[in-house]
Design a protein around this motif. Structure first.
Motif, PDB file in Angstrom:
ATOM      1  N   THR A  33      -6.990  -5.454   8.802  1.00  0.00           N
ATOM      2  CA  THR A  33      -7.944  -4.340   8.798  1.00  0.00           C
ATOM      3  C   THR A  33      -7.331  -3.137   9.498  1.00  0.00           C
ATOM      4  N   ILE A  34      -6.667  -3.399  10.595  1.00  0.00           N
ATOM      5  CA  ILE A  34      -5.995  -2.316  11.324  1.00  0.00           C
ATOM      6  C   ILE A  34      -4.873  -1.725  10.468  1.00  0.00           C
ATOM      7  N   VAL A  35      -4.111  -2.567   9.781  1.00  0.00           N
ATOM      8  CA  VAL A  35      -3.045  -2.090   8.888  1.00  0.00           C
ATOM      9  C   VAL A  35      -3.649  -1.198   7.804  1.00  0.00           C
ATOM     10  N   ARG A  36      -4.709  -1.667   7.202  1.00  0.00           N
ATOM     11  CA  ARG A  36      -5.368  -0.900   6.135  1.00  0.00           C
ATOM     12  C   ARG A  36      -5.826   0.467   6.662  1.00  0.00           C
ATOM     13  N   ASN A  37      -6.485   0.461   7.806  1.00  0.00           N
ATOM     14  CA  ASN A  37      -6.953   1.722   8.382  1.00  0.00           C
ATOM     15  C   ASN A  37      -5.789   2.631   8.765  1.00  0.00           C
ATOM     16  N   ALA A  38      -4.724   2.046   9.320  1.00  0.00           N
ATOM     17  CA  ALA A  38      -3.541   2.840   9.666  1.00  0.00           C
ATOM     18  C   ALA A  38      -2.914   3.435   8.414  1.00  0.00           C
ATOM     19  N   PHE A  39      -2.894   2.659   7.332  1.00  0.00           N
ATOM     20  CA  PHE A  39      -2.338   3.178   6.084  1.00  0.00           C
ATOM     21  C   PHE A  39      -3.138   4.384   5.586  1.00  0.00           C
ATOM     22  N   TYR A  40      -4.454   4.272   5.551  1.00  0.00           N
ATOM     23  CA  TYR A  40      -5.255   5.380   5.032  1.00  0.00           C
ATOM     24  C   TYR A  40      -5.166   6.609   5.935  1.00  0.00           C
ATOM     25  N   THR A  41      -5.040   6.407   7.232  1.00  0.00           N
ATOM     26  CA  THR A  41      -4.816   7.527   8.145  1.00  0.00           C
ATOM     27  C   THR A  41      -3.463   8.171   7.844  1.00  0.00           C
ATOM     28  N   TRP A  42      -2.441   7.329   7.705  1.00  0.00           N
ATOM     29  CA  TRP A  42      -1.101   7.820   7.383  1.00  0.00           C
ATOM     30  C   TRP A  42      -1.103   8.539   6.036  1.00  0.00           C
ATOM     31  N   LEU A  43      -1.786   7.979   5.049  1.00  0.00           N
ATOM     32  CA  LEU A  43      -1.825   8.545   3.710  1.00  0.00           C
ATOM     33  C   LEU A  43      -2.402   9.956   3.717  1.00  0.00           C
ATOM     34  N   ARG A  44      -3.496  10.140   4.445  1.00  0.00           N
ATOM     35  CA  ARG A  44      -4.113  11.481   4.515  1.00  0.00           C
ATOM     36  C   ARG A  44      -3.171  12.500   5.140  1.00  0.00           C
ATOM     37  N   SER A  45      -2.335  12.072   6.065  1.00  0.00           N
ATOM     38  CA  SER A  45      -1.431  12.985   6.760  1.00  0.00           C
ATOM     39  C   SER A  45      -0.123  13.240   6.033  1.00  0.00           C
ATOM     40  N   ASN A  46       0.315  12.296   5.200  1.00  0.00           N
ATOM     41  CA  ASN A  46       1.672  12.359   4.676  1.00  0.00           C
ATOM     42  C   ASN A  46       1.820  12.500   3.171  1.00  0.00           C
ATOM     43  N   LEU A  60       0.819  -1.207   0.000  1.00  0.00           N
ATOM     44  CA  LEU A  60       0.000   0.000   0.000  1.00  0.00           C
ATOM     45  C   LEU A  60       0.856   1.262   0.000  1.00  0.00           C
ATOM     46  N   ALA A  61       1.886   1.283   0.829  1.00  0.00           N
ATOM     47  CA  ALA A  61       2.714   2.484   0.956  1.00  0.00           C
ATOM     48  C   ALA A  61       3.684   2.659  -0.201  1.00  0.00           C
ATOM     49  N   GLY A  62       4.139   1.557  -0.769  1.00  0.00           N
ATOM     50  CA  GLY A  62       5.021   1.643  -1.920  1.00  0.00           C
ATOM     51  C   GLY A  62       6.500   1.675  -1.606  1.00  0.00           C
ATOM     52  N   ASN A  63       6.869   1.715  -0.331  1.00  0.00           N
ATOM     53  CA  ASN A  63       8.291   1.670   0.015  1.00  0.00           C
ATOM     54  C   ASN A  63       8.461   1.135   1.437  1.00  0.00           C
ATOM     55  N   ASP A  64       9.674   0.677   1.733  1.00  0.00           N
ATOM     56  CA  ASP A  64       9.945   0.043   3.027  1.00  0.00           C
ATOM     57  C   ASP A  64       9.821   1.000   4.207  1.00  0.00           C
ATOM     58  N   SER A 105       0.523  -2.182  14.550  1.00  0.00           N
ATOM     59  CA  SER A 105       0.849  -3.121  15.626  1.00  0.00           C
ATOM     60  C   SER A 105       0.549  -2.515  16.992  1.00  0.00           C
ATOM     61  N   LEU A 106       0.880  -1.243  17.137  1.00  0.00           N
ATOM     62  CA  LEU A 106       0.577  -0.567  18.399  1.00  0.00           C
ATOM     63  C   LEU A 106      -0.930  -0.500  18.637  1.00  0.00           C
ATOM     64  N   ARG A 107      -1.684  -0.176  17.595  1.00  0.00           N
ATOM     65  CA  ARG A 107      -3.146  -0.146  17.723  1.00  0.00           C
ATOM     66  C   ARG A 107      -3.684  -1.534  18.069  1.00  0.00           C
ATOM     67  N   ALA A 131       6.228   1.802   4.927  1.00  0.00           N
ATOM     68  CA  ALA A 131       5.571   0.556   5.343  1.00  0.00           C
ATOM     69  C   ALA A 131       5.910   0.218   6.793  1.00  0.00           C
ATOM     70  N   ARG A 132       7.158   0.436   7.180  1.00  0.00           N
ATOM     71  CA  ARG A 132       7.539   0.179   8.574  1.00  0.00           C
ATOM     72  C   ARG A 132       6.750   1.088   9.514  1.00  0.00           C
ATOM     73  N   ASP A 133       6.599   2.356   9.135  1.00  0.00           N
ATOM     74  CA  ASP A 133       5.824   3.283   9.967  1.00  0.00           C
ATOM     75  C   ASP A 133       4.374   2.828  10.099  1.00  0.00           C
ATOM     76  N   VAL A 134       3.772   2.460   8.978  1.00  0.00           N
ATOM     77  CA  VAL A 134       2.374   2.018   8.985  1.00  0.00           C
ATOM     78  C   VAL A 134       2.225   0.729   9.783  1.00  0.00           C
ATOM     79  N   ALA A 135       3.111  -0.237   9.544  1.00  0.00           N
ATOM     80  CA  ALA A 135       3.021  -1.511  10.254  1.00  0.00           C
ATOM     81  C   ALA A 135       3.242  -1.325  11.753  1.00  0.00           C
TER      82      ALA A 135
END
Length: 164
Positions: free
Chosen positions: A51-64, A15-19, A30-32, A22-26
């Motif tokens: 599901t949590i990873v997906r939601n974390a990614f979309y949250t991260w995506l909107r911010s970054n 989803l993120a396209g780079n390591d 994991s913390l959530r 992806a580490r930040d999202v994962a």
């Protein structure tokens, strides 16, 4: 959850396209998951974590990142552009893994996630629908469109002389 951390990172990476991202999202996912593990009442911890990873990614995506360009696709558009969509268009024996990975990475994110969940993680349509919080028909439509886009991309790669 530990047995599913590789799948969580894999989804985040696609989803993120780079390591790095992806580490930040994962890590955030994991913390959530750890924080809310006591509330887990489902039968499938892998689907819950992804599901949590997906939601974390979309949250991260909107911010970054600025919004990704998405392609407005409808059946007519796909049919009009479908120059090489027959079975002979791409001979799978010539498709190398790097080219296929690159083609998947170029998909719009809403298609990329469905392909990863279905083809790489082995989720059923129903599980993907629940995980992505979309109707099962949307899952099937996105997967069909993603496959068509992949087929066209690989056809251009392996049959460059056939393109206008």
């Amino acid at each position: 959850m530990l047995p599913h951390l590789d799948a969580a990172y894999n989804l985040a990476r696609w989803l993120a396209g780079n390591d790095h991202d992806a580490r930040d999202v994962a890590q955030e996912a994991s913390l959530r998951a750890f924080r809310f593990f006591g509330k887990f009442r489902g039968e499938n911890p892998r689907a819950w974590l992804l599901t949590i990873v997906r939601n974390a990614f979309y949250t991260w995506l909107r911010s970054n990142r600025p919004p990704e360009n998405t392609v407005e696709l409808n059946d007519e558009t796909l049919a009009d552009e479908d120059v090489l969509a027959n079975a002979e268009a791409v001979n799978p024996q010539f498709a190398d893994a790097d080219t296929v990975r690159q083609a998947i990475a170029e998909l719009p994110v809403e298609f990329r996630e469905i392909v990863v969940l279905r083809e790489m993680e082995g989720f059923s349509y129903k599980e993907i629908a629940e995980l992505a919080e979309v109707p099962i028909g949307t899952v099937m439509s996105r997967l069909a469109r993603a496959r068509k886009l992949l087929q066209k991309r690989l056809a251009r790669e392996f049959n460059p002389g056939d393109q206008p």
